[in-house]
Scaffold this motif. Sequence first.
Motif, PDB file in Angstrom:
ATOM      1  N   VAL A  99       0.841  -1.196   0.000  1.00 17.72           N
ATOM      2  CA  VAL A  99       0.000   0.000   0.000  1.00 17.72           C
ATOM      3  C   VAL A  99       0.876   1.246   0.000  1.00 17.72           C
ATOM      4  O   VAL A  99       0.624   2.203  -0.734  1.00 17.72           O
ATOM      5  N   LYS A 100       1.929   1.244   0.821  1.00 17.85           N
ATOM      6  CA  LYS A 100       2.834   2.391   0.902  1.00 17.85           C
ATOM      7  C   LYS A 100       3.534   2.615  -0.437  1.00 17.85           C
ATOM      8  O   LYS A 100       3.626   3.742  -0.928  1.00 17.85           O
ATOM      9  N   ASP A 101       4.031   1.532  -1.055  1.00 17.33           N
ATOM     10  CA  ASP A 101       4.713   1.654  -2.346  1.00 17.33           C
ATOM     11  C   ASP A 101       3.767   2.182  -3.419  1.00 17.33           C
ATOM     12  O   ASP A 101       4.148   3.003  -4.248  1.00 17.33           O
ATOM     13  N   SER A 102       2.528   1.710  -3.403  1.00 18.58           N
ATOM     14  CA  SER A 102       1.552   2.159  -4.396  1.00 18.58           C
ATOM     15  C   SER A 102       1.245   3.644  -4.235  1.00 18.58           C
ATOM     16  O   SER A 102       1.176   4.374  -5.224  1.00 18.58           O
ATOM     17  N   SER A 103       1.074   4.087  -2.999  1.00 18.16           N
ATOM     18  CA  SER A 103       0.764   5.498  -2.796  1.00 18.16           C
ATOM     19  C   SER A 103       1.957   6.372  -3.179  1.00 18.16           C
ATOM     20  O   SER A 103       1.779   7.458  -3.730  1.00 18.16           O
ATOM     21  N   GLU A 104       3.189   5.898  -2.912  1.00 18.10           N
ATOM     22  CA  GLU A 104       4.373   6.656  -3.332  1.00 18.10           C
ATOM     23  C   GLU A 104       4.459   6.727  -4.858  1.00 18.10           C
ATOM     24  O   GLU A 104       4.809   7.764  -5.418  1.00 18.10           O
ATOM     25  N   GLU A 105       4.110   5.637  -5.523  1.00 20.19           N
ATOM     26  CA  GLU A 105       4.146   5.609  -6.987  1.00 20.19           C
ATOM     27  C   GLU A 105       3.127   6.581  -7.571  1.00 20.19           C
ATOM     28  O   GLU A 105       3.413   7.306  -8.533  1.00 20.19           O
ATOM     29  N   ILE A 106       1.946   6.629  -6.981  1.00 22.75           N
ATOM     30  CA  ILE A 106       0.913   7.550  -7.455  1.00 22.75           C
ATOM     31  C   ILE A 106       1.364   8.994  -7.254  1.00 22.75           C
ATOM     32  O   ILE A 106       1.184   9.843  -8.133  1.00 22.75           O
ATOM     33  N   GLU A 107       1.969   9.287  -6.101  1.00 22.11           N
ATOM     34  CA  GLU A 107       2.473  10.642  -5.851  1.00 22.11           C
ATOM     35  C   GLU A 107       3.569  11.006  -6.852  1.00 22.11           C
ATOM     36  O   GLU A 107       3.606  12.125  -7.360  1.00 22.11           O
ATOM     37  N   ASP A 108       4.466  10.055  -7.148  1.00 23.78           N
ATOM     38  CA  ASP A 108       5.528  10.319  -8.119  1.00 23.78           C
ATOM     39  C   ASP A 108       4.958  10.605  -9.499  1.00 23.78           C
ATOM     40  O   ASP A 108       5.416  11.505 -10.195  1.00 23.78           O
ATOM     41  N   GLN A 109       3.936   9.855  -9.898  1.00 24.37           N
ATOM     42  CA  GLN A 109       3.326  10.062 -11.203  1.00 24.37           C
ATOM     43  C   GLN A 109       2.632  11.414 -11.271  1.00 24.37           C
ATOM     44  O   GLN A 109       2.679  12.093 -12.286  1.00 24.37           O
ATOM     45  N   SER A 110       1.991  11.817 -10.185  1.00 25.11           N
ATOM     46  CA  SER A 110       1.312  13.111 -10.206  1.00 25.11           C
ATOM     47  C   SER A 110       2.319  14.248 -10.243  1.00 25.11           C
ATOM     48  O   SER A 110       2.100  15.265 -10.897  1.00 25.11           O
ATOM     49  N   GLU A 111       3.464  14.091  -9.565  1.00 20.30           N
ATOM     50  CA  GLU A 111       4.506  15.117  -9.619  1.00 20.30           C
ATOM     51  C   GLU A 111       5.105  15.192 -11.018  1.00 20.30           C
ATOM     52  O   GLU A 111       5.374  16.275 -11.526  1.00 20.30           O
ATOM     53  N   THR A 112       5.292  14.049 -11.655  1.00 17.08           N
ATOM     54  CA  THR A 112       5.830  14.016 -13.013  1.00 17.08           C
ATOM     55  C   THR A 112       4.859  14.680 -13.981  1.00 17.08           C
ATOM     56  O   THR A 112       5.263  15.425 -14.867  1.00 17.08           O
ATOM     57  N   ALA A 113       3.575  14.433 -13.808  1.00 13.46           N
ATOM     58  CA  ALA A 113       2.573  15.037 -14.691  1.00 13.46           C
ATOM     59  C   ALA A 113       2.563  16.552 -14.516  1.00 13.46           C
ATOM     60  O   ALA A 113       2.405  17.295 -15.484  1.00 13.46           O
ATOM     61  N   GLU A 114       2.736  17.028 -13.303  1.00  5.72           N
ATOM     62  CA  GLU A 114       2.744  18.465 -13.062  1.00  5.72           C
ATOM     63  C   GLU A 114       3.985  19.101 -13.672  1.00  5.72           C
ATOM     64  O   GLU A 114       3.932  20.196 -14.211  1.00  5.72           O
ATOM     65  N   ASP A 115       5.121  18.419 -13.594  1.00  4.21           N
ATOM     66  CA  ASP A 115       6.362  18.963 -14.127  1.00  4.21           C
ATOM     67  C   ASP A 115       6.413  18.892 -15.647  1.00  4.21           C
ATOM     68  O   ASP A 115       6.916  19.796 -16.302  1.00  4.21           O
ATOM     69  N   GLY A 116       5.870  17.817 -16.223  1.00  9.85           N
ATOM     70  CA  GLY A 116       6.003  17.573 -17.657  1.00  9.85           C
ATOM     71  C   GLY A 116       5.122  18.450 -18.520  1.00  9.85           C
ATOM     72  O   GLY A 116       5.565  19.058 -19.472  1.00  9.85           O
ATOM     73  N   ALA A 117       3.872  18.519 -18.203  1.00 12.72           N
ATOM     74  CA  ALA A 117       2.953  19.285 -19.047  1.00 12.72           C
ATOM     75  C   ALA A 117       1.851  19.868 -18.180  1.00 12.72           C
ATOM     76  O   ALA A 117       1.431  19.269 -17.198  1.00 12.72           O
ATOM     77  N   ALA A 118       1.413  21.021 -18.559  1.00 13.62           N
ATOM     78  CA  ALA A 118       0.332  21.662 -17.824  1.00 13.62           C
ATOM     79  C   ALA A 118      -0.978  20.968 -18.161  1.00 13.62           C
ATOM     80  O   ALA A 118      -1.155  20.428 -19.256  1.00 13.62           O
ATOM     81  N   ALA A 119      -1.891  20.995 -17.240  1.00  9.48           N
ATOM     82  CA  ALA A 119      -3.196  20.404 -17.483  1.00  9.48           C
ATOM     83  C   ALA A 119      -3.917  21.233 -18.534  1.00  9.48           C
ATOM     84  O   ALA A 119      -3.814  22.452 -18.581  1.00  9.48           O
ATOM     85  N   ARG A 120      -4.644  20.568 -19.394  1.00 13.38           N
ATOM     86  CA  ARG A 120      -5.351  21.288 -20.441  1.00 13.38           C
ATOM     87  C   ARG A 120      -6.844  21.165 -20.210  1.00 13.38           C
ATOM     88  O   ARG A 120      -7.326  20.186 -19.664  1.00 13.38           O
ATOM     89  N   ASP A 121      -7.549  22.165 -20.642  1.00 14.53           N
ATOM     90  CA  ASP A 121      -8.988  22.205 -20.490  1.00 14.53           C
ATOM     91  C   ASP A 121      -9.619  21.362 -21.587  1.00 14.53           C
ATOM     92  O   ASP A 121      -9.374  21.585 -22.779  1.00 14.53           O
TER      93      ASP A 121
END
Length: 78
Positions: A44-66
Amino acid sequence: MLNNIGPAGLLLIAVVVLVLFGRGKIAGLMGEVGKGITAFKRGVKDSSEEIEDQSETAEDGAAARDVTPAEAERRDNA
């Protein structure tokens, strides 16, 4: 059904299980249960860390689009 079992009934069940399986087997079983719980918590801990890493990568890589449809498209589809 379990509401009818009192403390004396639970004690009797525990004694019967202890006599049938012995102290060694029960201790080994409890050790395996503990290892399973630890592995589950680690997963569970590893999964939540992976999800947080993916969300940080998404924020850094490209801005959210409407992706909401424009006003004209909504009128045309209605």
